[in-house]
Design an enzyme around this catalytic site. Sequence first.
Site, PDB file in Angstrom:
ATOM      1  N   TYR A 168       0.256   2.652  -3.348  1.00 51.46           N
ATOM      2  CA  TYR A 168       1.667   2.531  -2.984  1.00 51.46           C
ATOM      3  C   TYR A 168       2.135   1.083  -3.136  1.00 51.46           C
ATOM      4  O   TYR A 168       3.185   0.812  -3.735  1.00 51.46           O
ATOM      5  CB  TYR A 168       1.883   3.006  -1.550  1.00 51.46           C
ATOM      6  CG  TYR A 168       3.308   2.855  -1.067  1.00 51.46           C
ATOM      7  CD1 TYR A 168       4.272   3.800  -1.380  1.00 51.46           C
ATOM      8  CD2 TYR A 168       3.695   1.746  -0.304  1.00 51.46           C
ATOM      9  CE1 TYR A 168       5.590   3.646  -0.953  1.00 51.46           C
ATOM     10  CE2 TYR A 168       5.000   1.596   0.126  1.00 51.46           C
ATOM     11  CZ  TYR A 168       5.943   2.546  -0.196  1.00 51.46           C
ATOM     12  OH  TYR A 168       7.241   2.396   0.227  1.00 51.46           O
ATOM     13  N   LYS A 172       5.043  -0.497  -5.752  1.00 51.32           N
ATOM     14  CA  LYS A 172       6.246  -1.197  -5.309  1.00 51.32           C
ATOM     15  C   LYS A 172       6.273  -2.633  -5.829  1.00 51.32           C
ATOM     16  O   LYS A 172       7.353  -3.181  -6.098  1.00 51.32           O
ATOM     17  CB  LYS A 172       6.333  -1.164  -3.779  1.00 51.32           C
ATOM     18  CG  LYS A 172       6.574   0.238  -3.230  1.00 51.32           C
ATOM     19  CD  LYS A 172       7.846   0.868  -3.798  1.00 51.32           C
ATOM     20  CE  LYS A 172       8.190   2.206  -3.165  1.00 51.32           C
ATOM     21  NZ  LYS A 172       9.463   2.758  -3.666  1.00 51.32           N
TER      22      LYS A 172
END
Length: 261
Positions: A168, A172
Site C-alpha cells: 500500500y 501511494k
Amino acid sequence: MPQTYATFADDCFAGESVLITGAASGMGLETARAFSSKGAEVVMADRDEGALERYGDELRQSGGKIHTVKVDVSDPESLASVFDFCDANLARLDNVVTCAAVITARRIHEQDWAHWRRVLDVNLLGTFFTVQAAVKRMLDNPDGGNIVCIASDAGVHGGGGLIADTAYAASKAGTLSVVKSVARELAGKKIRINALNPGPTDSPMHSHIDQALKDKIAASLPMRRMGRADDMAATIMFLCSGAASFTYGAAFDVDGGSMLR
C-alpha cells in the site's frame, strides 16, 4: 452539511462537472456530497453498484445533479467506459478526483505476488490511467481542468504497520511520483494536478482497525483525533477551486500532524 464546507459559497461549483472514482463509500462518497452541495454535476464511479445507486438516489433527492456508473479502475475496458459515459453525458469534464483504492495491512511474509499486483493495479495503475484519460479530455477544454489524486502519508514515511503495509505504501509513493511527473509534463497546459496525503482517517477503508487501536492512533496525533472524510473533501474542493489557482504539482498533508510524530 458539515461546517467544514461553510467557507465555500453554495453555488461555487455551479456549471462545473466532477468525476469521482471510489465514490460509493468513505472519502469518495463524502467528496461527491460536498461537490453536489456546491452546485457541481457529479459522476460517481465505483465497483459497488448497489451502494452507488443508493447514495446516488439520496443525492438526487436532495437536488443534486448526479450520474452513477460502475467501474473497476484496474480493468482498462471498464475504466474506458466511464470516460465514454462522461463524453456522452457531460458538456465537458472539469474536475477529476481519484479516490478508488484498496488498503491492506499484511506483514511482509504474508505478501505474495498476487497481493502486490492487486494493490498496484488499483492504487497506482488505476490512478495513472484515470489521470491519463482525464488529461486527454481536459486538453480540449478552453479552461483546462483540475485533477486531485489521493495518495497517503504512508507514501511519504512508509507503511509496514497495523494500518497499512509495504504494498500500500509503495503504491501511494508511486501516486505522488505520478502527480509530480504529470505536473512537469503538463506545464503551461492549464490543467492543474495535485495530490492529497490523508493521515489516519476514520472511514470504511479502515474497518480492519478496531476501536481500541483507533483511540491509540488518535491519542498519538497532535490534533488528538483521527481525520474525517469531510476534512479530506474540503481540501479536495479547495484544490479544484479558483482559490488554488497557483497550486500546482503539490502534495497537501491533511493528517492532523501525523508527519510530525
